[in-house]
Design a protein around this motif. Structure first.
Motif, PDB file in Angstrom:
ATOM      1  N   LEU A   1       9.643   6.381   0.025  1.00 39.25           N
ATOM      2  CA  LEU A   1       9.540   5.761  -1.385  1.00 39.25           C
ATOM      3  C   LEU A   1       9.435   6.932  -2.356  1.00 39.25           C
ATOM      4  O   LEU A   1       9.467   6.769  -3.604  1.00 39.25           O
ATOM      5  CB  LEU A   1       8.455   4.903  -1.508  1.00 39.25           C
ATOM      6  CG  LEU A   1       8.433   3.581  -0.452  1.00 39.25           C
ATOM      7  CD1 LEU A   1       7.099   3.048  -0.539  1.00 39.25           C
ATOM      8  CD2 LEU A   1       9.386   2.647  -0.838  1.00 39.25           C
ATOM      9  N   VAL A   2       9.519   8.236  -2.079  1.00 43.04           N
ATOM     10  CA  VAL A   2       9.237   9.327  -2.874  1.00 43.04           C
ATOM     11  C   VAL A   2      10.509   9.862  -3.472  1.00 43.04           C
ATOM     12  O   VAL A   2      11.558  10.068  -2.442  1.00 43.04           O
ATOM     13  CB  VAL A   2       8.556  10.556  -2.118  1.00 43.04           C
ATOM     14  CG1 VAL A   2       8.396  11.788  -3.197  1.00 43.04           C
ATOM     15  CG2 VAL A   2       7.137  10.160  -1.870  1.00 43.04           C
ATOM     16  N   PRO A   3      11.045   9.856  -4.604  1.00 43.06           N
ATOM     17  CA  PRO A   3      12.170  10.210  -5.085  1.00 43.06           C
ATOM     18  C   PRO A   3      12.638  11.477  -4.458  1.00 43.06           C
ATOM     19  O   PRO A   3      11.945  12.550  -4.388  1.00 43.06           O
ATOM     20  CB  PRO A   3      11.986  10.313  -6.606  1.00 43.06           C
ATOM     21  CG  PRO A   3      10.758   9.478  -6.981  1.00 43.06           C
ATOM     22  CD  PRO A   3       9.649   9.451  -5.692  1.00 43.06           C
ATOM     23  N   GLY A   4      13.965  11.328  -4.035  1.00 43.83           N
ATOM     24  CA  GLY A   4      14.629  12.578  -3.519  1.00 43.83           C
ATOM     25  C   GLY A   4      14.545  12.687  -1.881  1.00 43.83           C
ATOM     26  O   GLY A   4      15.030  13.474  -1.454  1.00 43.83           O
ATOM     27  N   VAL A   5      13.608  11.790  -1.370  1.00 47.62           N
ATOM     28  CA  VAL A   5      13.423  11.690   0.412  1.00 47.62           C
ATOM     29  C   VAL A   5      14.991  10.949   0.799  1.00 47.62           C
ATOM     30  O   VAL A   5      15.488  11.689   1.704  1.00 47.62           O
ATOM     31  CB  VAL A   5      12.230  11.353   0.606  1.00 47.62           C
ATOM     32  CG1 VAL A   5      12.155  11.067   2.152  1.00 47.62           C
ATOM     33  CG2 VAL A   5      10.991  12.323   0.287  1.00 47.62           C
ATOM     34  N   LEU A   6      15.140   9.792   0.392  1.00 50.10           N
ATOM     35  CA  LEU A   6      16.190   9.122   0.751  1.00 50.10           C
ATOM     36  C   LEU A   6      17.340   9.385  -0.122  1.00 50.10           C
ATOM     37  O   LEU A   6      17.206   9.807  -1.151  1.00 50.10           O
ATOM     38  CB  LEU A   6      15.934   7.800   0.798  1.00 50.10           C
ATOM     39  CG  LEU A   6      14.854   6.906   1.646  1.00 50.10           C
ATOM     40  CD1 LEU A   6      15.157   5.389   1.516  1.00 50.10           C
ATOM     41  CD2 LEU A   6      15.252   7.141   3.056  1.00 50.10           C
ATOM     42  N   GLY A   7      18.562   9.445   0.592  1.00 48.57           N
ATOM     43  CA  GLY A   7      19.996   9.809  -0.180  1.00 48.57           C
ATOM     44  C   GLY A   7      20.082   9.079  -1.483  1.00 48.57           C
ATOM     45  O   GLY A   7      19.976   9.620  -2.472  1.00 48.57           O
ATOM     46  N   LYS A   8      19.869   7.700  -1.495  1.00 49.08           N
ATOM     47  CA  LYS A   8      20.138   7.024  -2.563  1.00 49.08           C
ATOM     48  C   LYS A   8      18.883   6.084  -2.672  1.00 49.08           C
ATOM     49  O   LYS A   8      18.626   5.390  -1.706  1.00 49.08           O
ATOM     50  CB  LYS A   8      21.388   5.956  -2.293  1.00 49.08           C
ATOM     51  CG  LYS A   8      22.582   6.698  -2.292  1.00 49.08           C
ATOM     52  CD  LYS A   8      23.699   5.743  -2.520  1.00 49.08           C
ATOM     53  CE  LYS A   8      25.275   6.299  -2.103  1.00 49.08           C
ATOM     54  NZ  LYS A   8      26.027   5.487  -1.142  1.00 49.08           N
ATOM     55  N   ILE A   9      18.524   5.913  -3.773  1.00 48.70           N
ATOM     56  CA  ILE A   9      17.262   5.038  -4.251  1.00 48.70           C
ATOM     57  C   ILE A   9      17.648   3.727  -3.843  1.00 48.70           C
ATOM     58  O   ILE A   9      16.555   2.998  -3.491  1.00 48.70           O
ATOM     59  CB  ILE A   9      16.751   5.185  -5.594  1.00 48.70           C
ATOM     60  CG1 ILE A   9      15.306   4.714  -5.704  1.00 48.70           C
ATOM     61  CG2 ILE A   9      17.597   4.396  -6.420  1.00 48.70           C
ATOM     62  CD1 ILE A   9      14.283   5.677  -5.090  1.00 48.70           C
ATOM     63  N   GLU A  10      18.584   3.343  -3.748  1.00 50.06           N
ATOM     64  CA  GLU A  10      18.881   1.690  -3.500  1.00 50.06           C
ATOM     65  C   GLU A  10      18.598   1.462  -1.978  1.00 50.06           C
ATOM     66  O   GLU A  10      18.167   0.387  -1.488  1.00 50.06           O
ATOM     67  CB  GLU A  10      20.582   1.385  -3.584  1.00 50.06           C
ATOM     68  CG  GLU A  10      21.104   1.778  -4.969  1.00 50.06           C
ATOM     69  CD  GLU A  10      21.653   3.268  -4.787  1.00 50.06           C
ATOM     70  OE1 GLU A  10      22.680   3.374  -4.291  1.00 50.06           O
ATOM     71  OE2 GLU A  10      20.976   4.268  -5.317  1.00 50.06           O
ATOM     72  N   SER A  11      18.942   2.401  -1.077  1.00 53.89           N
ATOM     73  CA  SER A  11      18.803   2.321   0.239  1.00 53.89           C
ATOM     74  C   SER A  11      17.261   2.040   0.711  1.00 53.89           C
ATOM     75  O   SER A  11      16.899   1.281   1.432  1.00 53.89           O
ATOM     76  CB  SER A  11      19.133   3.406   1.329  1.00 53.89           C
ATOM     77  OG  SER A  11      18.873   4.505   0.622  1.00 53.89           O
ATOM     78  N   ALA A  12      16.232   2.502  -0.346  1.00 48.30           N
ATOM     79  CA  ALA A  12      14.814   2.061  -0.166  1.00 48.30           C
ATOM     80  C   ALA A  12      14.672   0.691  -0.926  1.00 48.30           C
ATOM     81  O   ALA A  12      13.580  -0.225  -0.292  1.00 48.30           O
ATOM     82  CB  ALA A  12      13.913   3.210  -1.041  1.00 48.30           C
ATOM     83  N   GLU A  13      15.516   0.273  -1.610  1.00 45.98           N
ATOM     84  CA  GLU A  13      15.220  -1.036  -2.400  1.00 45.98           C
ATOM     85  C   GLU A  13      15.704  -2.183  -1.743  1.00 45.98           C
ATOM     86  O   GLU A  13      15.074  -3.259  -1.723  1.00 45.98           O
ATOM     87  CB  GLU A  13      15.766  -0.816  -3.861  1.00 45.98           C
ATOM     88  CG  GLU A  13      14.752  -0.008  -4.628  1.00 45.98           C
ATOM     89  CD  GLU A  13      15.038  -0.301  -6.212  1.00 45.98           C
ATOM     90  OE1 GLU A  13      14.640  -1.446  -6.948  1.00 45.98           O
ATOM     91  OE2 GLU A  13      15.964   0.395  -6.794  1.00 45.98           O
ATOM     92  N   ILE A  14      17.152  -1.977  -1.428  1.00 47.56           N
ATOM     93  CA  ILE A  14      17.518  -3.328  -0.809  1.00 47.56           C
ATOM     94  C   ILE A  14      17.269  -3.419   0.680  1.00 47.56           C
ATOM     95  O   ILE A  14      17.963  -3.048   1.488  1.00 47.56           O
ATOM     96  CB  ILE A  14      19.227  -3.131  -0.987  1.00 47.56           C
ATOM     97  CG1 ILE A  14      19.506  -3.169  -2.346  1.00 47.56           C
ATOM     98  CG2 ILE A  14      19.861  -4.505  -0.401  1.00 47.56           C
ATOM     99  CD1 ILE A  14      20.794  -2.789  -2.659  1.00 47.56           C
TER     100      ILE A  14
ATOM    101  N   MET B   1       0.702  -1.183   0.019  1.00 47.08           N
ATOM    102  CA  MET B   1      -0.092   0.109  -0.178  1.00 47.08           C
ATOM    103  C   MET B   1       0.707   1.207  -0.076  1.00 47.08           C
ATOM    104  O   MET B   1       0.727   2.106  -0.540  1.00 47.08           O
ATOM    105  CB  MET B   1      -0.840  -0.043   1.293  1.00 47.08           C
ATOM    106  CG  MET B   1      -2.136  -0.608   1.079  1.00 47.08           C
ATOM    107  SD  MET B   1      -2.942  -0.845   2.590  1.00 47.08           S
ATOM    108  CE  MET B   1      -3.869   0.711   2.767  1.00 47.08           C
ATOM    109  N   ALA B   2       2.061   1.003   0.682  1.00 49.74           N
ATOM    110  CA  ALA B   2       2.805   2.250   0.690  1.00 49.74           C
ATOM    111  C   ALA B   2       3.402   2.532  -0.557  1.00 49.74           C
ATOM    112  O   ALA B   2       3.443   3.694  -1.016  1.00 49.74           O
ATOM    113  CB  ALA B   2       4.047   2.060   1.832  1.00 49.74           C
ATOM    114  N   GLU B   3       3.855   1.576  -1.362  1.00 50.95           N
ATOM    115  CA  GLU B   3       4.236   1.750  -2.605  1.00 50.95           C
ATOM    116  C   GLU B   3       3.299   2.205  -3.483  1.00 50.95           C
ATOM    117  O   GLU B   3       3.540   3.192  -4.455  1.00 50.95           O
ATOM    118  CB  GLU B   3       4.881   0.437  -3.113  1.00 50.95           C
ATOM    119  CG  GLU B   3       6.405   0.040  -2.606  1.00 50.95           C
ATOM    120  CD  GLU B   3       6.791  -1.283  -2.995  1.00 50.95           C
ATOM    121  OE1 GLU B   3       6.095  -2.039  -3.517  1.00 50.95           O
ATOM    122  OE2 GLU B   3       7.600  -1.621  -2.054  1.00 50.95           O
ATOM    123  N   GLU B   4       2.062   1.877  -3.472  1.00 52.50           N
ATOM    124  CA  GLU B   4       0.884   2.431  -4.224  1.00 52.50           C
ATOM    125  C   GLU B   4       0.645   3.702  -4.044  1.00 52.50           C
ATOM    126  O   GLU B   4       0.569   4.679  -4.921  1.00 52.50           O
ATOM    127  CB  GLU B   4      -0.326   1.316  -4.076  1.00 52.50           C
ATOM    128  CG  GLU B   4      -1.379   1.734  -4.706  1.00 52.50           C
ATOM    129  CD  GLU B   4      -2.808   1.165  -3.864  1.00 52.50           C
ATOM    130  OE1 GLU B   4      -2.620  -0.109  -3.625  1.00 52.50           O
ATOM    131  OE2 GLU B   4      -3.840   1.673  -3.864  1.00 52.50           O
TER     132      GLU B   4
END
Ligand code: ADE
Length: 301
Positions: free
Chosen positions: A211-224, A154-157
């Motif tokens: 999950l919003v682009p630009g919030v976390l330093g690196k997008i990978e840190s949200a993914e892995i 749901m968070a992703e959606e």
């Protein structure tokens, strides 16, 4: 992405979201959070926003009028923000300064001056994004222990929405009619009862924002991380190599990236099997990983 929180405790929301990573996301402009005080929109001269339930019973019910007017003000804020954005981009026909809004608490929306958004697209079951204003009707999430239980999917959606409106309930609930009018979706953060919807709204804003682009330093840190591919995160280690006699797994010191990646995936599978086997049903695994999982399962018999 813009979050609007309709609440009786705006300071609680602002204190919660303005720190740490969400605070940084607000400062950078990746997200915005408006805490809108429902009490500012009551027409009751004593500032009342709740009353006894019809039919009797204990407790108080949050009344429809202040919430409905607060909601109208939020819709106006969204329209105004959109007009400003278009004006800056040079695509607007009107100067946003001339756009009539009713967001000021001192001038709550008149009775039948609702801000109109396109009607819901029944076939899709989700708000349509075409119509006179061209703005998609924002989803309204009513925080309630009776709702659908919030999860990563749901968070992703929800992270794909441009605007989200939260309604934080208190007391014995909210007048059903205003929930129907706003087409509110009930969302719970777990099977336990809290004193109000503010903490649930903050929990949701936190997990959606990252999950919003630009919030976390690196997008990978949200993914892995836990729940990616429906697997839990592998164990992590940092300096020193030996702590209280415990050695960091040798493979992590080998410098062999492919082997490290394989070991980490296997650790994720193992952990998920031990801690949350239910997640494995939806896990995204390669054929080799499926075989690995089967062999571990067999060895556990
Ligand atoms: N309000 C009270 N308890 C709640 C819960 N578990 N989830 C969402 N909103 C709530």
């Amino acid at each position: 992405m813009n979050f609007y929180v309709m609440t009786l405790f705006p300071e609680m929301i602002l204190q919660g979201v303005n720190t740490s990573i969400t605070g940084r996301g607000i400062k950078s402009g990746a997200i915005s959070v408006e805490a809108v005080h429902i009490r500012d929109y009551t027409k009751d001269k004593h500032g009342k926003t709740e009353d006894a339930p019809y039919g009797g019973g204990v407790g108080l019910v949050m009344q429809a009028q202040p919430i409905w007017d607060c909601y109208q003000a939020v819709l106006s804020m969204i329209e105004e923000r959109k007009a400003q954005k278009e004006f800056i981009a040079g695509t607007a026909s009107a100067d946003p300064a001339n756009i009539q809004t009713d967001t000021e608490p001192s001038s709550p929306c008149p009775e039948d001056d609702s801000v109109s958004f396109p009607a819901e697209d029944d076939a899709a079951g989700e708000p349509a994004d075409t119509g006179s204003t061209g703005t998609k009707r924002p989803r309204v999430l009513y925080m309630s222990p009776q709702g659908r239980v919030f999860n990563q999917q749901m968070a992703e959606e929800l992270s794909k929405e441009e605007n989200l409106i939260f309604l934080c309930g208190h007391y014995e609930g909210v007048d059903e009619r205003v929930l129907e009018l706003m087409e509110a979706e009930e969302v719970s953060i777990g099977d336990y009862v809290l004193t109000g919807g503010e903490l649930p709204a903050m929990v949701m804003i936190d997990s959606i924002s990252r999950l919003v682009p630009g919030v976390l330093g690196k997008i990978e840190s949200a993914e892995i991380e836990s729940f990616h591919d429906n697997l839990l995160e592998y164990p992590q280690y940092s300096r020193p190599e030996v702590f209280m006699g415990r050695q960091v797994p040798e493979i992590l010191l080998s410098g062999h990236h492919a082997n490290v990646d394989k070991w980490r995936r296997e650790q994720s599978i193992l952990r998920t099997l031990k801690k949350r086997p239910d997640l494995l049903e939806e896990a995204v695994l390669t054929d080799k990983e499926k075989k690995y999982l089967d062999s571990v399962r067999e060895s556990m018999l």
